[in-house]
Design an enzyme around this catalytic site. Sequence first.
Site, PDB file in Angstrom:
ATOM      1  N   CYS A  13      51.655  48.606  60.546  1.00  0.00           N
ATOM      2  CA  CYS A  13      52.923  48.322  59.866  1.00  0.00           C
ATOM      3  C   CYS A  13      52.867  46.934  59.244  1.00  0.00           C
ATOM      4  O   CYS A  13      51.913  46.180  59.439  1.00  0.00           O
ATOM      5  CB  CYS A  13      54.099  48.426  60.838  1.00  0.00           C
ATOM      6  SG  CYS A  13      54.036  47.177  62.143  1.00  0.00           S
ATOM      7  N   CYS A  16      52.307  44.008  61.606  1.00  0.00           N
ATOM      8  CA  CYS A  16      50.907  43.751  61.987  1.00  0.00           C
ATOM      9  C   CYS A  16      50.250  42.834  60.966  1.00  0.00           C
ATOM     10  O   CYS A  16      49.572  41.862  61.321  1.00  0.00           O
ATOM     11  CB  CYS A  16      50.136  45.070  62.079  1.00  0.00           C
ATOM     12  SG  CYS A  16      50.779  46.253  63.282  1.00  0.00           S
ATOM     13  N   ASP A 407      47.048  33.613  18.506  1.00  0.00           N
ATOM     14  CA  ASP A 407      46.003  32.979  17.711  1.00  0.00           C
ATOM     15  C   ASP A 407      45.667  33.925  16.553  1.00  0.00           C
ATOM     16  O   ASP A 407      45.823  35.138  16.678  1.00  0.00           O
ATOM     17  CB  ASP A 407      44.774  32.744  18.594  1.00  0.00           C
ATOM     18  CG  ASP A 407      43.568  32.323  17.795  1.00  0.00           C
ATOM     19  OD1 ASP A 407      43.665  31.338  17.063  1.00  0.00           O
ATOM     20  OD2 ASP A 407      42.531  33.014  17.901  1.00  0.00           O
TER      21      ASP A 407
END
Length: 683
Positions: A13, A16, A407
């Site tokens: 989970c 953890c 550019d």
Amino acid sequence: MTEITLELEGMTCAGCATRIERRLNELDGVEASVNLATEKATVHYDEADVAVGDLIREVEAAGYRASPAGDTHSEGPADLLRVRLAAAIALTVPLAAVAMIGPLQFEGWEWLALALATPVVFWAGWPFHRATLANIRHRAVTMDTLISLGTIAAWTWSVVALVAVESADTYFEVAAVITTLILLGRFLESGARRRSGQALRALLELGVREARVLRDGVEAPVPVEELAVGDLFVVRPGEKIATDGVVVQGTSAVDRSLLTGEPLPEDAAPGDGVAGATVNVSGRLVVRATRVGADTALAQIARLVEQAQAGKAPVQRLADRVSAVFVPVVIAISLATLAGWLLATGDGADAFTAAVAVLIIACPCALGLATPTALLVGTGRGAQLGILIRGPEVLERTRTVTTVVLDKTGTVTEGKIRLAENGLPLEALRLAGAVEDASEHPIGRAVAEAARAHFGTLPPVEGFRNVPGRGVTGVVEGHRVEVDRGSVLVDGAAVGRLTVEDTVKPTSAEALAELRALGLAPVLLTGDSEAAARAVATEVGIERVLAGVLPAHKAAEVRRLQESGEVVAMIGDGVNDAPALAQADLGLALGTGTDIALEASDLTLVSGDLRAAADAIRLSRRVLATIKGNLFWAFAYNVAAIPLAVAGLLNPIVAAGAMAFSSIFVVTNSLRLRRFSSPRERT
């Protein structure tokens, strides 16, 4: 700082992942990020302070297992999960049937229920209890704590009721069904998580296993791992190119779609660069290896994607902080529910049912998957389209961008100068082309190529001389020819003017229309003259032009736009674009550009097609929207369901089903990103 990726086992989970991350970050000189979806930890550490063994021991001290990525990684956990689930289903189905269907019940059936439920709760559900015990040792709580407490409480109450309380209801089936449903959810979730990383795994598997190395004119097959820079290797029609290199012999068309997302093959001739794992469509090529192993374009793409997947978006960090306090709050609510029901009604069974329902429905497992699964799928799909997202924090910026600065040369235009059709007499073109054929200047090459296109071969030049800042001169067929970058003089008499131009990319106008449709105002930023810049801007539909800007001043122009309140995205491809890319709120570099430009960018567009910029922003926004949708639903069902559980209106079995469904929903919702499409795929 050294970077290492650890493969983790035992996480179930978000709690953890948070706990491992916190333990690692407590070490001196360590910065760690743990990803639940990939089950990996990306760790930056100072080798002077910490060793890899220290990192692994810290993970193990937290109750999990770790090994360096690339080590033999057992499939045991996935196989054991399958076995636990199968056993749980086999025992839970008859248990649920006898507990819920009256005609199947017989005297003493509760003892059978105890026999069936016990292995389900304590063996099949052992991963939840093991994690909870580890948490207790470290004075921490996670989502597994809620599951463990809920199922053991249901089983314990039922044993007490069976043994000591006459005529009391038992909840063996609740404990077993909850365990089975959550195991089923984890199993389906693990499969979905594997699918979410499918795009990256497919990318990594595209590499070539063997190359035909050319030695003394003879082809010798060797493993691709043995290729060295400088080796010559042969690529036959239909074969993949073994590694990055430069064509030294042969012409062909090369399908680069796996790297760029572009459907049309590109011509390759001597001197052209080619990338490993792309497909040689037609002719035989001899290629000189220039990059091998981890330095190839494919390996770099995979590395960038993995780095992006390992990171955390700001929204996920917020979810982690909420998750850290959510579980203790839920346990408190459950205890308060138990006490409140006992005080209000004195009915222990109802009080217990409501308290267990609170524990189960509140388990926010989906929170830990909300961000990483969307990142896995989104970045993998981006890689297929030639879009590399440098990190999850980039996603947040795409949403707020208001202006896109482009550019000109090499971004909006081809970056290849050509001679304009301006009525120059053909004979003057032939003589000028002959002189310029000896020049390396880009304008000179454009003149020579135009002349060669008309005449095929050009006469030789004698007495060639380059005049810096002026042009070139030479004698061709007895005539003194002077080309001064503007006029052509033959024997001292002007015979015409040369006009060169940079061709606009065929897709630039379409790309600009897509960027405007995304709500971005385009600005053309170039060092070229006002007239040349305006001509290009008009052709592609850009109204605002900043011309004559020196490379050193491009970043200042971006800063000036930011100071005026604009959130700026910058698209460029050259060394002189790197400062502006870094200055911009969002930097997008064309993969056809220089390494320094790519390093300075947030998003890399592997192809030179400007339409990929619109795709990148659309995909980034879609991933961000998916993450936020996942987080909303992960929280929303908790917020809506906890009051129902407190009120006793939610059966624990239904709560377990809803909790498991929320995790599956989050992963499935993320998998929809695999269907993200680009107009480029249809051209």
